[in-house]
Design a protein around this motif. Structure first.
Motif, PDB file in Angstrom:
ATOM      1  N   ASP A  89       0.859  -1.190   0.000  1.00 28.59           N
ATOM      2  CA  ASP A  89       0.000   0.000   0.000  1.00 28.59           C
ATOM      3  C   ASP A  89       0.891   1.234   0.000  1.00 28.59           C
ATOM      4  O   ASP A  89       1.891   1.287   0.732  1.00 28.59           O
ATOM      5  CB  ASP A  89      -0.900   0.034   1.242  1.00 28.59           C
ATOM      6  N   VAL A 102       0.886   5.318   0.617  1.00 22.99           N
ATOM      7  CA  VAL A 102       0.086   6.372   1.248  1.00 22.99           C
ATOM      8  C   VAL A 102       0.841   7.702   1.186  1.00 22.99           C
ATOM      9  O   VAL A 102       2.038   7.759   1.498  1.00 22.99           O
ATOM     10  CB  VAL A 102      -0.233   6.025   2.719  1.00 22.99           C
ATOM     11  N   ASN A 153      -7.904  11.262  -5.688  1.00 22.09           N
ATOM     12  CA  ASN A 153      -9.204  10.644  -5.399  1.00 22.09           C
ATOM     13  C   ASN A 153      -9.823  10.018  -6.649  1.00 22.09           C
ATOM     14  O   ASN A 153     -10.520   9.004  -6.566  1.00 22.09           O
ATOM     15  CB  ASN A 153     -10.165  11.677  -4.806  1.00 22.09           C
ATOM     16  N   LYS A 211      -7.238   6.774  -7.589  1.00 21.02           N
ATOM     17  CA  LYS A 211      -7.368   5.744  -6.531  1.00 21.02           C
ATOM     18  C   LYS A 211      -6.211   4.741  -6.471  1.00 21.02           C
ATOM     19  O   LYS A 211      -6.293   3.743  -5.762  1.00 21.02           O
ATOM     20  CB  LYS A 211      -8.692   4.978  -6.683  1.00 21.02           C
ATOM     21  N   ASP A 212      -5.119   4.993  -7.209  1.00 17.94           N
ATOM     22  CA  ASP A 212      -3.960   4.096  -7.137  1.00 17.94           C
ATOM     23  C   ASP A 212      -3.147   4.346  -5.872  1.00 17.94           C
ATOM     24  O   ASP A 212      -2.486   3.435  -5.359  1.00 17.94           O
ATOM     25  CB  ASP A 212      -3.051   4.296  -8.355  1.00 17.94           C
ATOM     26  N   ARG A 244      -3.164   6.035  -1.952  1.00 19.01           N
ATOM     27  CA  ARG A 244      -4.005   6.512  -0.840  1.00 19.01           C
ATOM     28  C   ARG A 244      -3.489   7.869  -0.383  1.00 19.01           C
ATOM     29  O   ARG A 244      -2.314   8.210  -0.571  1.00 19.01           O
ATOM     30  CB  ARG A 244      -3.929   5.526   0.328  1.00 19.01           C
ATOM     31  N   GLU A 275      -5.521   7.521  10.806  1.00 13.30           N
ATOM     32  CA  GLU A 275      -6.064   7.452   9.445  1.00 13.30           C
ATOM     33  C   GLU A 275      -5.882   6.061   8.837  1.00 13.30           C
ATOM     34  O   GLU A 275      -6.764   5.555   8.140  1.00 13.30           O
ATOM     35  CB  GLU A 275      -5.387   8.506   8.566  1.00 13.30           C
ATOM     36  N   LEU A 276      -4.724   5.457   9.080  1.00 14.38           N
ATOM     37  CA  LEU A 276      -4.471   4.125   8.526  1.00 14.38           C
ATOM     38  C   LEU A 276      -5.438   3.095   9.106  1.00 14.38           C
ATOM     39  O   LEU A 276      -5.896   2.189   8.401  1.00 14.38           O
ATOM     40  CB  LEU A 276      -3.023   3.700   8.805  1.00 14.38           C
ATOM     41  N   LYS A 295      -8.875   3.606   7.519  1.00  9.87           N
ATOM     42  CA  LYS A 295      -8.909   3.111   6.150  1.00  9.87           C
ATOM     43  C   LYS A 295      -8.684   1.601   6.083  1.00  9.87           C
ATOM     44  O   LYS A 295      -8.614   1.030   4.985  1.00  9.87           O
ATOM     45  CB  LYS A 295      -7.839   3.827   5.307  1.00  9.87           C
ATOM     46  N   ILE A 307      -6.045  -0.065   6.623  1.00  9.74           N
ATOM     47  CA  ILE A 307      -4.756  -0.444   6.038  1.00  9.74           C
ATOM     48  C   ILE A 307      -3.920  -1.202   7.061  1.00  9.74           C
ATOM     49  O   ILE A 307      -3.158  -2.103   6.725  1.00  9.74           O
ATOM     50  CB  ILE A 307      -4.010   0.808   5.527  1.00  9.74           C
TER      51      ILE A 307
END
Length: 366
Positions: free
Chosen positions: A281, A283, A308, A311-312, A314, A358-359, A362, A364
């Motif tokens: 991932d 970010v 946004n 979307k590839d 974050r 935030e992670l 989401k 993640i």
């Protein structure tokens, strides 16, 4: 008659050249007093940073971190010194003390500039350090380079040996901290060149041609005359003050095209890293100051909309009102930065908590 006309033309040419030289001399005489005044005035505010041993190496692929060094850095503004200590490992990463724990579940690779490396703070005061303290189950690596550009971050991702000691079987998280100056470094703008030609000269110039990223060489090699001129003007305090005051810049760093290229580089960085770490991932953490003071990063909304839409990649922006409120309170106290404007340990600790929150939201990280 022809001879007479030639003599007249020569005389006019000599007069014009003489007027030009006298005008230049007059301007120089006017600037000298300003130069002297500014040198005396700016001496108390000039920022100087020295690391011993040197932590940055200029290479054909841009600037890199010296490997396996341990030393001291001093940031001086006027007569006020600020000392910090650093140590790097054999892969050119800043050492990040972490809680001992067997069978760590994830890898986390931090990329970025001095805001990731932690210029001005110790090994146990950086953003990666505080994140690692919040997540002992995650193995944290600090790939930050002071003064780094997005193109250097991409080139880092192509060097497989600096990731060779990290398990490819584990899920891997990449966190890149974005600040607005990265767009200036991306294009090697005049404002940046005239302020720091030696630093910018070592940055690589990349282009995206036929769906491939091409390394054209260092900026000082691709624009030799500009850098020779900048090295001369850089010695003048008056010129530097004029550039800083007017914020003159060319090409404009905050146009859509540059945000598009930034996106391409970051996405290609993700793709390259995915060849080493299949479960990955990526970010982007937007430096909160750009939300509290939008003028510091014009046209940021375009980049946010692009992320946004695609979307590839974050993104962690400034939508969390609680965290933004905590940042405002820290900023109002003056404790959000150190002597030269880099984030303070308290600020990095807040950013680590912000990213962690935030992670989790989401999904993640657990």
């Amino acid at each position: 008659m022809i001879l007479k006309n030639k003599i007249v033309a020569i005389k006019k040419f000599i007069i014009n050249i003489s007027v030009l030289l006298i005008t230049c001399l007059f301007i120089c005489l006017l600037l000298i007093p300003f130069e002297i005044i500014l040198r005396l005035k700016q001496k108390d505010n000039e920022r100087i940073m020295i690391t011993s041993p040197p932590v940055i190496i200029c290479s054909e692929e841009g600037r890199k971190i010296a490997r396996g060094v341990k030393g001291e850095g001093t940031i001086t503004v006027g007569n006020n010194p600020h000392i910090f200590y650093f140590e790097t490992d054999t892969k050119g990463r800043r050492i990040t003390p972490q809680p001992n724990m067997d069978n760590k579940e994830l890898n986390c690779l931090f990329f970025g500039c001095s805001f990731t490396f932690g210029t001005g703070v110790n090994n146990n005061q950086t953003l990666p350090y505080y994140f690692g303290q919040l997540h002992p189950e995650i193995e944290v690596y600090n790939y930050g380079i002071p003064g780094a550009s997005p193109q250097e971050i991409y080139l880092q991702s192509t060097q497989s040996e600096i990731f060779a000691d990290i398990s490819p079987q584990k899920p891997t998280l990449v966190i890149y901290t974005f600040i607005s100056d990265h767009l200036r470094r991306l294009k090697g703008t005049l404002n940046l060149i005239f302020r720091a030609p030696k630093w910018v000269g070592c940055l690589p110039e990349l282009e995206f041609i036929n769906n491939r990223i091409i390394n054209k060489g260092k900026f000082e090699e691709t624009h030799p005359y500009l850098f020779s001129f900048a090295n001369i003007l850089n010695k003048s305090f008056a010129v530097k003050q004029l550039i800083n005051y007017t914020q003159f810049d060319y090409p404009s760093p905050f146009i859509n095209e540059n945000y598009d290229f930034l996106y391409i580089l970051l996405n290609e960085t993700k793709n390259q890293l995915s060849t080493y770490f299949p479960d990955l991932d990526f970010v982007i953490f937007i430096y909160p100051e750009h939300c509290s003071t939008p003028a510091t990063c014009p046209n940021l909304n375009y980049f946010m909309n692009l992320l946004n839409e695609k979307k590839d990649l974050r993104v962690i922006s400034c939508e969390d009102k609680e965290m933004m409120g905590n940042y405002f309170r820290l900023k109002s106290s003056g404790k959000h930065i150190i002597l030269d404007g880099h984030p303070s340990p308290e600020c990095y600790q807040l950013f680590a908590e912000w990213i962690s929150k935030e992670l989790k939201s989401k999904k993640i990280i657990p």
